[in-house]
Scaffold this motif. Structure first.
Motif, PDB file in Angstrom:
ATOM      1  N   ALA A  37      -5.711  -5.405   5.239  1.00  0.00           N
ATOM      2  CA  ALA A  37      -6.824  -4.451   5.276  1.00  0.00           C
ATOM      3  C   ALA A  37      -7.702  -4.693   6.496  1.00  0.00           C
ATOM      4  O   ALA A  37      -8.185  -3.747   7.131  1.00  0.00           O
ATOM      5  N   ILE A  67     -10.780   2.431   2.216  1.00  0.00           N
ATOM      6  CA  ILE A  67      -9.850   1.400   1.756  1.00  0.00           C
ATOM      7  C   ILE A  67     -10.220   1.016   0.324  1.00  0.00           C
ATOM      8  O   ILE A  67     -11.394   0.739   0.037  1.00  0.00           O
ATOM      9  N   PHE A 114     -15.111   0.260   2.258  1.00  0.00           N
ATOM     10  CA  PHE A 114     -14.266  -0.524   1.365  1.00  0.00           C
ATOM     11  C   PHE A 114     -14.734  -0.305  -0.070  1.00  0.00           C
ATOM     12  O   PHE A 114     -15.876  -0.611  -0.418  1.00  0.00           O
ATOM     13  N   ALA A 119     -10.803  -7.154  -0.507  1.00  0.00           N
ATOM     14  CA  ALA A 119     -10.716  -7.268   0.948  1.00  0.00           C
ATOM     15  C   ALA A 119     -11.714  -8.253   1.541  1.00  0.00           C
ATOM     16  O   ALA A 119     -11.436  -8.878   2.569  1.00  0.00           O
ATOM     17  N   LYS A 171       0.847  -1.177   0.000  1.00  0.00           N
ATOM     18  CA  LYS A 171       0.000   0.000   0.000  1.00  0.00           C
ATOM     19  C   LYS A 171       0.887   1.234   0.000  1.00  0.00           C
ATOM     20  O   LYS A 171       1.896   1.292   0.673  1.00  0.00           O
TER      21      LYS A 171
END
Length: 308
Positions: A292, A241, A221, A277, A55
């Motif tokens: 995550a 995310i 997400f 995720a 990331k």
């Protein structure tokens, strides 16, 4: 108020129990078969007695949460299928309730387009509950989720039926149900809200309308169809995310949210597409999904447990 050592339970009677030692990985969470029960508001409550990654931008909490749960920590999760409300306005939902390590905090989990009964969503809810929370997953689509056998040419027509005002009304009704459960036993704590895809976009809508009334923290997400201007009204910490290869959740939209709202933080995973995720497809995605999850777990811990 003071706490006893006994685990908190909700007035909706738990009818499913599954024993686990330790925190199960995403791929090993069992498919839950939940028995049905209708929530009766008149039923007396049962009293509460609580390395390197890929990331490229990480903005998460400063409080460290235990890296792994002990064998005793996630021994039991109760699952119950509920009907909240009556008639045409009733909402079906799944409640996943931590027992032994329950922290007496509620989370609403808003599903992707495949709905609240899809296995990946229930698996994720189970894992969150395993970390001590009480997780409610409402049916955002009133029995009509998107299914993989439908032609994609129909997707816009189907999405047009998912009225944002109606969805928001259902989410707040679900939140009120959970808050009433806490109030009934003398505990006042704000809820968290998590969403994937369609649900991730609605997290932004809900928090912008809530104005720090029901919710104390949120996690989106790879939210879709986000109106970034709404972020200016959000009063609580919001974690975003996403993957940088996701055309459904443009990074520039998330960057705009960060600019508009000082309470929001973004974590972007290199090379990840939509859904990685909660529905990882490769070992590499599974590794990033685990990372995550840990980031989300720390964020919720800070926003809901430390702050309260």
């Amino acid at each position: 108020m003071g706490w006893s050592s006994a685990p908190p339970v909700f007035s909706a009677w738990p009818v499913y129990k599954q024993h686990y030692r330790g925190r199960p990985p995403v791929s090993s969470v069992p498919q839950l078969h939940l028995s049905r029960c209708k929530f009766d508001p008149g039923r007396p409550s049962i009293s509460f007695p609580k390395g390197k990654t890929n990331k490229f931008e990480v903005s998460c909490s400063q409080v460290e949460v235990e890296e792994s749960l002990s064998d005793e920590a996630c021994e039991l999760v109760n699952g119950t299928e509920l009907i909240i409300g009556e008639g045409d306005e009733s909402i079906s939902a799944h409640l996943f309730q931590a027992v032994k390590n329950n922290n007496a905090t509620g989370i609403l989990l808003l599903s992707d387009i495949y709905g609240f009964e899809e296995s990946s969503t229930k698996d994720f809810a189970y894992r969150v509950a395993c970390n001590g929370y009480n997780v409610l997953v409402p049916d955002l689509f009133h029995g009509d989720p998107w299914t993989k056998d439908k032609p994609m040419s129909y997707i816009e027509q189907w999405l047009a039926k998912q009225n944002r005002q109606r969805v928001a009304k259902d989410v707040f009704a679900s939140a009120k149900w959970m808050m009433n459960e806490f109030a009934a036993v003398g505990i006042s704590k704000k809820l968290g809200v998590i969403g994937f895809c369609f649900g991730g976009g609605r997290v932004v809508d809900i928090l912008s309308q809530d104005q720090d009334t029901c919710f104390g923290a949120g996690v989106s997400f790879y939210g879709t169809r986000i109106e970034s201007s709404a972020a200016s009204n959000i009063k609580v910490p919001l974690l975003l995310i996403a993957g940088d290869s996701d055309p459904l959740c443009p990074i520039d939209v998330l960057e705009d949210i960060e600019k508009r709202n000082k309470e929001s933080k973004m974590v972007v995973f290199r090379g990840r597409d939509h859904g990685f995720a909660h529905r990882p497809q490769t070992p590499e995605e599974d590794e990033d999904a685990e990372e995550a999850f840990k980031i989300m777990r720390d964020w919720l811990h800070d926003g809901l447990l430390v702050q309260n």
